[in-house]
Write an enzyme that holds these catalytic residues in place. Structure first.
Site, PDB file in Angstrom:
ATOM      1  NE  ARG A  14      -1.079   2.562   3.034  1.00 13.39           N
ATOM      2  CZ  ARG A  14      -0.476   3.570   3.392  1.00 13.39           C
ATOM      3  NH1 ARG A  14      -0.346   4.857   2.676  1.00 13.39           N
ATOM      4  NH2 ARG A  14      -0.167   3.711   4.316  1.00 13.39           N
ATOM      5  CG  ASP A  15       3.272   4.410   3.119  1.00 13.51           C
ATOM      6  OD1 ASP A  15       3.242   5.104   2.086  1.00 13.51           O
ATOM      7  OD2 ASP A  15       3.482   4.584   4.207  1.00 13.51           O
ATOM      8  CG  HIS A 204       4.033   4.418   9.081  1.00 17.21           C
ATOM      9  ND1 HIS A 204       3.231   3.495   8.503  1.00 17.21           N
ATOM     10  CD2 HIS A 204       4.290   5.422   8.163  1.00 17.21           C
ATOM     11  CE1 HIS A 204       3.125   3.836   7.090  1.00 17.21           C
ATOM     12  NE2 HIS A 204       3.712   4.923   6.969  1.00 17.21           N
ATOM     13  CG  HIS A 206       7.878   7.458   5.100  1.00 18.77           C
ATOM     14  ND1 HIS A 206       7.365   7.005   3.921  1.00 18.77           N
ATOM     15  CD2 HIS A 206       6.484   7.448   5.765  1.00 18.77           C
ATOM     16  CE1 HIS A 206       6.366   6.481   3.618  1.00 18.77           C
ATOM     17  NE2 HIS A 206       5.373   6.933   5.015  1.00 18.77           N
ATOM     18  CB  CYS A 237       4.132  10.543   1.143  1.00 24.18           C
ATOM     19  SG  CYS A 237       2.501  11.139   1.495  1.00 24.18           S
TER      20      CYS A 237
HETATM   21  P1  HMG Z   1     -13.003  14.669  -1.739  1.00 24.27           P
HETATM   22  O1  HMG Z   1     -12.589  15.010  -3.049  1.00 24.27           O
HETATM   23  O2  HMG Z   1     -12.592  15.570  -0.577  1.00 24.27           O
HETATM   24  O3  HMG Z   1     -14.314  13.899  -1.330  1.00 24.27           O
HETATM   25  O4  HMG Z   1     -11.895  13.173  -1.428  1.00 24.27           O
HETATM   26  P2  HMG Z   1     -15.569  13.818  -2.478  1.00 24.27           P
HETATM   27  O5  HMG Z   1     -16.314  12.881  -1.588  1.00 24.27           O
HETATM   28  O6  HMG Z   1     -15.927  14.960  -2.993  1.00 24.27           O
HETATM   29  O7  HMG Z   1     -14.961  12.639  -3.434  1.00 24.27           O
HETATM   30  C1  HMG Z   1     -14.302  13.143  -4.725  1.00 24.27           C
HETATM   31  C2  HMG Z   1     -14.402  12.054  -5.390  1.00 24.27           C
HETATM   32  O8  HMG Z   1     -13.729  10.781  -5.081  1.00 24.27           O
HETATM   33  C3  HMG Z   1     -15.738  11.491  -6.269  1.00 24.27           C
HETATM   34  O9  HMG Z   1     -15.681  11.139  -7.414  1.00 24.27           O
HETATM   35  C4  HMG Z   1     -16.009  10.466  -5.201  1.00 24.27           C
HETATM   36  O10 HMG Z   1     -16.949   9.677  -5.959  1.00 24.27           O
HETATM   37  C5  HMG Z   1     -14.714   9.678  -5.228  1.00 24.27           C
HETATM   38  P3  HMG Z   1     -15.950  12.249  -8.719  1.00 24.27           P
HETATM   39  O11 HMG Z   1     -17.438  12.589  -8.409  1.00 24.27           O
HETATM   40  O12 HMG Z   1     -15.115  13.116  -8.750  1.00 24.27           O
HETATM   41  O13 HMG Z   1     -15.826  11.176  -9.921  1.00 24.27           O
HETATM   42  N1  HMG Z   1     -14.631   8.929  -3.730  1.00 24.27           N
HETATM   43  C6  HMG Z   1     -14.219   7.813  -3.861  1.00 24.27           C
HETATM   44  N2  HMG Z   1     -13.718   6.752  -4.880  1.00 24.27           N
HETATM   45  C7  HMG Z   1     -13.517   5.633  -4.290  1.00 24.27           C
HETATM   46  N3  HMG Z   1     -13.290   5.383  -3.021  1.00 24.27           N
HETATM   47  C8  HMG Z   1     -13.636   6.134  -2.051  1.00 24.27           C
HETATM   48  C9  HMG Z   1     -14.218   7.447  -2.277  1.00 24.27           C
HETATM   49  N4  HMG Z   1     -14.535   8.713  -1.715  1.00 24.27           N
HETATM   50  C10 HMG Z   1     -14.946   9.361  -2.476  1.00 24.27           C
HETATM   51  N5  HMG Z   1     -13.494   5.815  -0.790  1.00 24.27           N
HETATM   52  C11 HMG Z   1     -10.929  11.608  -0.200  1.00 24.27           C
HETATM   53  C12 HMG Z   1     -11.778  12.659   0.006  1.00 24.27           C
HETATM   54  C13 HMG Z   1     -10.675  11.088   1.073  1.00 24.27           C
HETATM   55  C14 HMG Z   1     -11.717  10.310  -1.075  1.00 24.27           C
HETATM   56  C15 HMG Z   1      -9.824  11.905  -1.052  1.00 24.27           C
HETATM   57  O14 HMG Z   1      -9.110  12.688  -0.541  1.00 24.27           O
HETATM   58  C16 HMG Z   1      -8.805  10.619  -1.236  1.00 24.27           C
HETATM   59  O15 HMG Z   1      -9.057   9.440  -1.526  1.00 24.27           O
HETATM   60  N6  HMG Z   1      -7.596  10.959  -0.487  1.00 24.27           N
HETATM   61  C17 HMG Z   1      -6.624   9.715  -0.658  1.00 24.27           C
HETATM   62  C18 HMG Z   1      -5.542  10.001  -0.024  1.00 24.27           C
HETATM   63  C19 HMG Z   1      -4.337   9.026   0.057  1.00 24.27           C
HETATM   64  O16 HMG Z   1      -4.877   7.761  -0.366  1.00 24.27           O
HETATM   65  N7  HMG Z   1      -3.195   9.327   0.453  1.00 24.27           N
HETATM   66  C20 HMG Z   1      -2.253   8.534   0.686  1.00 24.27           C
HETATM   67  C21 HMG Z   1      -2.599   7.449   1.725  1.00 24.27           C
HETATM   68  S1  HMG Z   1      -1.983   8.229   3.623  1.00 24.27           S
HETATM   69  C22 HMG Z   1      -0.352   8.223   3.678  1.00 24.27           C
HETATM   70  O17 HMG Z   1       0.284   7.514   2.635  1.00 24.27           O
HETATM   71  C23 HMG Z   1       0.143   8.435   4.885  1.00 24.27           C
HETATM   72  C24 HMG Z   1       0.336   7.123   5.743  1.00 24.27           C
HETATM   73  O18 HMG Z   1       1.229   6.234   5.338  1.00 24.27           O
HETATM   74  C25 HMG Z   1       1.058   7.395   7.230  1.00 24.27           C
HETATM   75  C26 HMG Z   1       2.273   8.107   7.103  1.00 24.27           C
HETATM   76  O19 HMG Z   1       3.195   7.979   6.447  1.00 24.27           O
HETATM   77  O20 HMG Z   1       2.109   9.163   7.751  1.00 24.27           O
HETATM   78  C27 HMG Z   1      -0.960   6.154   6.102  1.00 24.27           C
HETATM   79 MG    MG Z   2       3.481   6.171   5.257  1.00 26.51          MG
END
Ligand code: HMG
Ligand code: MG
Length: 296
Positions: A14-15, A204, A206, A237
């Site tokens: 995933r990450d 966690h 990096h 990220c």
């Molecule tokens: P948004 O734009 O604020 O919300 O996204 P929305 O509800 O308006 O949705 C926008 C679009 O996404 C829409 O589609 C929704 O249908 C769709 P459109 O109408 O534009 O075609 N949508 C989805 N599609 C699939 N699955 C869903 C979903 N929800 C909405 N669940 C949202 C808000 C949270 C969805 C968006 O900002 C997002 O997906 N962000 C993902 C961010 C991400 O994955 N980041 C990386 C992981 S975090 C990380 O790496 C840190 C970590 O490792 C820890 C660390 O290192 O610190 C965990």
């Molecule tokens: Mg991470």
């Protein structure tokens, strides 16, 4: 004191892969099966996030459907109720919700404030509860933020406590951009451990600045017994420019071996899993241990 046993949460699929070139669903499935074969019990298998935001995770449903869920604990990111429903449908028994100790990062990553993220998670938690699914909570930017710089450790404590109050069984402390150093880790944990039991905390880290292993050593020294890592040091990220991958699982396992801490992982098979996914990505593992094993 050091823990006797450390639980590795493997986040490479995933990450790691969320920030690499897209690999095929079959390559992801082969990676996760190889990791399980190496003895890893906790594997973050994908993310039910918006495919527009993170196209690399768009096939998470297909990946999980192709896996045997009975032998390992597979988890997935679920940023909102929609993601939670999809993950549950796929058979996932552990969700991961994620927010940050930095407002700026929270906005860039999940497009809402920290307060709003907690509101979204309430629905996810309620859904998880009815389906008997446990939930892990991530706090990003615990040792620094790419947008605001310094992060107050009191903010980390506050957000971690809010996630625990929601019902998360564990908080994973993310040094998202890998800027932390050992003494800062120690200071952060000194504060957190006054309020939170060590069994509820994971680290966690990096490895952007090459400090992850030292930072893990610092956390082990405080008794932390859950460590997130990514085979071959995959990833980075997408919302933290220049950030490199997670600490390599191979390197963590080698460290644990040296400290006499149990981990249950076969290092050689793990390294092989890393080489296989790296060959699909056309790169070499970012793990000194893996490179050294290859040459001996
Ligand atoms: P948004 O734009 O604020 O919300 O996204 P929305 O509800 O308006 O949705 C926008 C679009 O996404 C829409 O589609 C929704 O249908 C769709 P459109 O109408 O534009 O075609 N949508 C989805 N599609 C699939 N699955 C869903 C979903 N929800 C909405 N669940 C949202 C808000 C949270 C969805 C968006 O900002 C997002 O997906 N962000 C993902 C961010 C991400 O994955 N980041 C990386 C992981 S975090 C990380 O790496 C840190 C970590 O490792 C820890 C660390 O290192 O610190 C965990
Ligand atoms: Mg991470």
């Amino acid at each position: 004191a050091f823990p006797k046993h450390v639980r590795i949460v493997e986040v490479g699929a995933r990450d790691g892969l969320q920030n690499e070139a897209t690999v095929s669903t079959a390559d992801k499935v082969a990676l996760i099966n190889a990791l399980a074969g190496a003895g890893i019990k906790d594997i973050e298998a994908g993310a039910f996030v918006s495919p527009k935001w993170v196209p690399q995770m768009a096939d998470s449903n297909a990946v999980i459907n192709a896996l045997d869920l009975s032998t390992v604990n597979l988890s997935a990111l679920t940023p909102n109720l929609r993601g939670a429903e999809a993950a549950q449908q796929a058979g996932i028994k552990e969700f991961a919700i994620f927010t940050a100790a930095s407002e700026a990062f929270c906005q860039k990553n999940i497009n809402c404030s920290i307060d709003e993220s907690i509101d979204r998670f309430k629905e996810v938690m309620a859904f998880a509860k009815t389906h008997n699914i446990r939930v892990r909570g991530y706090v990003s930017c615990v040792l620094g933020c790419p947008y605001q710089g310094e992060v107050d450790i009191n903010e980390v404590l506050k957000v971690a406590q809010r996630l625990l109050q929601l019902g998360c069984y564990e908080i994973s402390l993310g040094d998202t951009i890998g800027v932390g150093t050992a003494q800062k880790v120690d200071q952060l944990l000194e504060l957190l451990l006054q309020h939170i039991d060590k069994s509820k905390l994971a680290v966690h880290f990096h490895d952007t600045y090459g400090q992850a292993l030292t930072n893990i050593y610092s956390a082990l020294n405080r008794g932390i017994a859950t460590v997130d890592s990514a085979v071959a040091g995959l990833g980075g990220c997408p919302y933290a420019k220049g950030a490199s991958g997670n600490v390599a699982t191979e390197d963590v396992v080698y460290l644990l071996q040296g400290l006499g801490i149990e981990h249950g992982i076969d290092l050689e098979r793990l390294a092989k899993a890393g080489w296989a996914i790296c060959s699909a990505l056309n790169k070499q593992p970012v793990s000194k241990v893996s490179l050294a094993l290859k040459n001996t």
